[in-house]
Design a protein around this motif. Structure first.
Motif, PDB file in Angstrom:
ATOM      1  N   SER A 195     -13.755  26.489  -5.329  1.00 14.82           N
ATOM      2  CA  SER A 195     -13.770  25.031  -5.394  1.00 14.82           C
ATOM      3  C   SER A 195     -14.937  24.514  -6.226  1.00 14.82           C
ATOM      4  O   SER A 195     -14.893  23.407  -6.748  1.00 14.82           O
ATOM      5  N   GLN A 196     -15.998  25.322  -6.360  1.00 11.38           N
ATOM      6  CA  GLN A 196     -17.152  24.914  -7.150  1.00 11.38           C
ATOM      7  C   GLN A 196     -17.014  25.291  -8.613  1.00 11.38           C
ATOM      8  O   GLN A 196     -17.646  24.685  -9.472  1.00 11.38           O
ATOM      9  N   THR A 197     -16.221  26.295  -8.915  1.00 10.07           N
ATOM     10  CA  THR A 197     -16.085  26.762 -10.294  1.00 10.07           C
ATOM     11  C   THR A 197     -14.767  26.329 -10.922  1.00 10.07           C
ATOM     12  O   THR A 197     -14.620  26.392 -12.142  1.00 10.07           O
ATOM     13  N   LEU A 198     -13.815  25.899 -10.109  1.00  5.40           N
ATOM     14  CA  LEU A 198     -12.509  25.502 -10.595  1.00  5.40           C
ATOM     15  C   LEU A 198     -12.626  24.191 -11.364  1.00  5.40           C
ATOM     16  O   LEU A 198     -13.369  23.287 -10.977  1.00  5.40           O
ATOM     17  N   HIS A 199     -11.889  24.081 -12.451  1.00 11.42           N
ATOM     18  CA  HIS A 199     -11.883  22.832 -13.218  1.00 11.42           C
ATOM     19  C   HIS A 199     -11.368  21.711 -12.320  1.00 11.42           C
ATOM     20  O   HIS A 199     -10.388  21.889 -11.575  1.00 11.42           O
ATOM     21  N   PRO A 200     -11.997  20.529 -12.363  1.00 12.09           N
ATOM     22  CA  PRO A 200     -11.592  19.434 -11.471  1.00 12.09           C
ATOM     23  C   PRO A 200     -10.112  19.091 -11.541  1.00 12.09           C
ATOM     24  O   PRO A 200      -9.528  18.664 -10.550  1.00 12.09           O
ATOM     25  N   GLU A 201      -9.489  19.259 -12.704  1.00  8.02           N
ATOM     26  CA  GLU A 201      -8.062  18.969 -12.803  1.00  8.02           C
ATOM     27  C   GLU A 201      -7.248  19.873 -11.885  1.00  8.02           C
ATOM     28  O   GLU A 201      -6.324  19.422 -11.196  1.00  8.02           O
ATOM     29  N   LEU A 235     -10.823  14.322   6.084  1.00  9.79           N
ATOM     30  CA  LEU A 235     -10.490  15.365   5.112  1.00  9.79           C
ATOM     31  C   LEU A 235     -10.543  14.810   3.696  1.00  9.79           C
ATOM     32  O   LEU A 235     -11.164  15.399   2.805  1.00  9.79           O
ATOM     33  N   LEU A 236      -9.908  13.659   3.481  1.00  7.92           N
ATOM     34  CA  LEU A 236      -9.863  13.084   2.140  1.00  7.92           C
ATOM     35  C   LEU A 236     -11.248  12.701   1.642  1.00  7.92           C
ATOM     36  O   LEU A 236     -11.588  12.926   0.470  1.00  7.92           O
ATOM     37  N   MET A 237     -12.075  12.133   2.500  1.00  7.90           N
ATOM     38  CA  MET A 237     -13.418  11.732   2.085  1.00  7.90           C
ATOM     39  C   MET A 237     -14.272  12.947   1.720  1.00  7.90           C
ATOM     40  O   MET A 237     -15.020  12.934   0.741  1.00  7.90           O
ATOM     41  N   THR A 238     -14.144  14.012   2.505  1.00 10.47           N
ATOM     42  CA  THR A 238     -14.916  15.227   2.237  1.00 10.47           C
ATOM     43  C   THR A 238     -14.589  15.781   0.864  1.00 10.47           C
ATOM     44  O   THR A 238     -15.485  16.046   0.048  1.00 10.47           O
ATOM     45  N   TYR A 239     -13.294  15.949   0.588  1.00  5.59           N
ATOM     46  CA  TYR A 239     -12.914  16.588  -0.663  1.00  5.59           C
ATOM     47  C   TYR A 239     -12.936  15.627  -1.846  1.00  5.59           C
ATOM     48  O   TYR A 239     -13.108  16.057  -2.994  1.00  5.59           O
ATOM     49  N   ALA A 240     -12.779  14.326  -1.592  1.00  4.00           N
ATOM     50  CA  ALA A 240     -12.923  13.353  -2.677  1.00  4.00           C
ATOM     51  C   ALA A 240     -14.369  13.320  -3.174  1.00  4.00           C
ATOM     52  O   ALA A 240     -14.628  13.218  -4.378  1.00  4.00           O
ATOM     53  N   LYS A 241     -15.320  13.441  -2.247  1.00  7.34           N
ATOM     54  CA  LYS A 241     -16.732  13.489  -2.641  1.00  7.34           C
ATOM     55  C   LYS A 241     -17.016  14.743  -3.461  1.00  7.34           C
ATOM     56  O   LYS A 241     -17.733  14.700  -4.466  1.00  7.34           O
ATOM     57  N   MET A 242     -16.472  15.870  -3.021  1.00  8.47           N
ATOM     58  CA  MET A 242     -16.659  17.109  -3.767  1.00  8.47           C
ATOM     59  C   MET A 242     -16.100  16.982  -5.172  1.00  8.47           C
ATOM     60  O   MET A 242     -16.735  17.354  -6.162  1.00  8.47           O
ATOM     61  N   LEU A 243     -14.880  16.427  -5.279  1.00  4.77           N
ATOM     62  CA  LEU A 243     -14.239  16.267  -6.574  1.00  4.77           C
ATOM     63  C   LEU A 243     -15.066  15.352  -7.471  1.00  4.77           C
ATOM     64  O   LEU A 243     -15.212  15.615  -8.675  1.00  4.77           O
ATOM     65  N   SER A 244     -15.631  14.292  -6.914  1.00  2.00           N
ATOM     66  CA  SER A 244     -16.473  13.381  -7.695  1.00  2.00           C
ATOM     67  C   SER A 244     -17.691  14.104  -8.248  1.00  2.00           C
ATOM     68  O   SER A 244     -18.075  13.905  -9.409  1.00  2.00           O
ATOM     69  N   HIS A 245     -18.302  14.948  -7.433  1.00  2.00           N
ATOM     70  CA  HIS A 245     -19.474  15.691  -7.888  1.00  2.00           C
ATOM     71  C   HIS A 245     -19.111  16.648  -9.015  1.00  2.00           C
ATOM     72  O   HIS A 245     -19.852  16.799  -9.986  1.00  2.00           O
ATOM     73  N   TYR A 246     -17.965  17.302  -8.897  1.00  2.19           N
ATOM     74  CA  TYR A 246     -17.549  18.240  -9.944  1.00  2.19           C
ATOM     75  C   TYR A 246     -17.238  17.499 -11.237  1.00  2.19           C
ATOM     76  O   TYR A 246     -17.552  17.965 -12.332  1.00  2.19           O
ATOM     77  N   LEU A 247     -16.634  16.309 -11.119  1.00  2.00           N
ATOM     78  CA  LEU A 247     -16.327  15.508 -12.297  1.00  2.00           C
ATOM     79  C   LEU A 247     -17.595  15.071 -13.017  1.00  2.00           C
ATOM     80  O   LEU A 247     -17.666  15.085 -14.247  1.00  2.00           O
ATOM     81  N   LEU A 248     -18.599  14.708 -12.240  1.00  2.00           N
ATOM     82  CA  LEU A 248     -19.848  14.244 -12.845  1.00  2.00           C
ATOM     83  C   LEU A 248     -20.559  15.349 -13.608  1.00  2.00           C
ATOM     84  O   LEU A 248     -21.340  15.077 -14.525  1.00  2.00           O
TER      85      LEU A 248
END
Length: 257
Positions: A195-201, A235-248
């Motif tokens: 989840s940390q190395t996967l492309h955000p898409e 669940l959505l808030m946890t992973y939405a935050k993660m996705l935002s960090h990866y996008l940044l």
């Protein structure tokens, strides 16, 4: 470390399937030199994706029960014996797990997993997963091979299999329940996760796939529906935050999708 040295000679009734992914580092030669009939090598002439590699598992000739372990995780010497005890004391369960330790790259213990109850039904597992009150990984779970194959194995529709294991655990606990041993039975190597190395898409695609699964899973029981609707936002808030960090962390030119 000496802690993780194990001798399997005292355990007879198991088959150790190795899904080799076109390795070129001498792994096949070393395994073959062991001359152990319990070890079955399943090779590939080409390098497979993680999805392609794991999809091979459902076509293997398996014993009554099956467990999976990543190449860098470690089962304790008495893992199989402990699972046998757990199955004997919970013959009507559909999924089995035990406690474990997180280890680093050198095999040193980082911390124990969060404490788990002795049993979890599917609605209780939903709450625990969504609230992140348990540590659940792809390693250490044991299930009936017939159930695994009936469900089509772990879903390869998820990029890098992200969320695929959670879907499988929920499907299995819906059949009956998850039984958990208080004893520690394996060591999960903590490293940079997919989840940390996967492309955000691809991460986004996996999360959307999981949400569609959960939307369908609500119809299984009223308890499952209530838990998903009550804790789904966490669940959505946890992973939405993660996705935002990866996008940044992505360069602007790669955020066009």
């Amino acid at each position: 470390p000496r802690l993780f040295q194990t001798n399997l000679n005292f355990i007879k009734n198991f088959i150790f399937h190795i899904l080799d992914n076109n390795s070129q580092d001498g792994t096949l030669e070393w395994i073959s030199s062991l001359h152990d009939k319990r070890i079955v090598l399943n090779t590939s002439d080409t390098s497979l994706s993680i999805e392609e590699s794991w999809s091979r598992a459902k076509d293997l000739v398996l014993n009554e029960f099956v467990t999976f372990i990543g190449h860098d995780d470690i089962l304790a010497p008495d893992y199989l014996a402990e699972m046998d005890k757990l199955i004997s004391s919970n013959p009507d369960a559909s999924l089995y797990q035990c406690h474990f330790d997180f280890i680093d790259n050198e095999g040193h213990i980082i911390r124990p997993c969060l404490n788990m109850p002795e049993k979890l039904e599917s609605h209780e597992l939903i709450e625990a997963l969504f609230k992140r009150t348990i540590d659940t990984m792809g390693t250490g779970y044991m299930m009936r091979s017939a159930d695994y194959k009936l469900l089509g194995g772990i879903s390869t529709d998820y990029p890098a299999l992200l969320f695929a294991d959670d879907e499988l655990w929920l499907k299995l606990t819906q059949k009956r329940y998850l039984a958990i041993s208080k004893k520690k039975g394996f060591y999960y190597r903590k490293h940079m996760s997919a989840s940390q190395t996967l492309h955000p898409e691809k991460y986004h695609k996996a999360l959307v796939r999981y949400c569609y699964f959960l939307a369908d899973f609500k119809s299984t029981t009223e308890k499952n529906k209530n838990k998903i609707e009550t804790y789904g936002h966490q669940l959505l808030m946890t992973y939405a935050k993660m996705l935002s960090h990866y996008l940044l962390r992505l360069p602007l030119k790669e955020r066009s999708y």
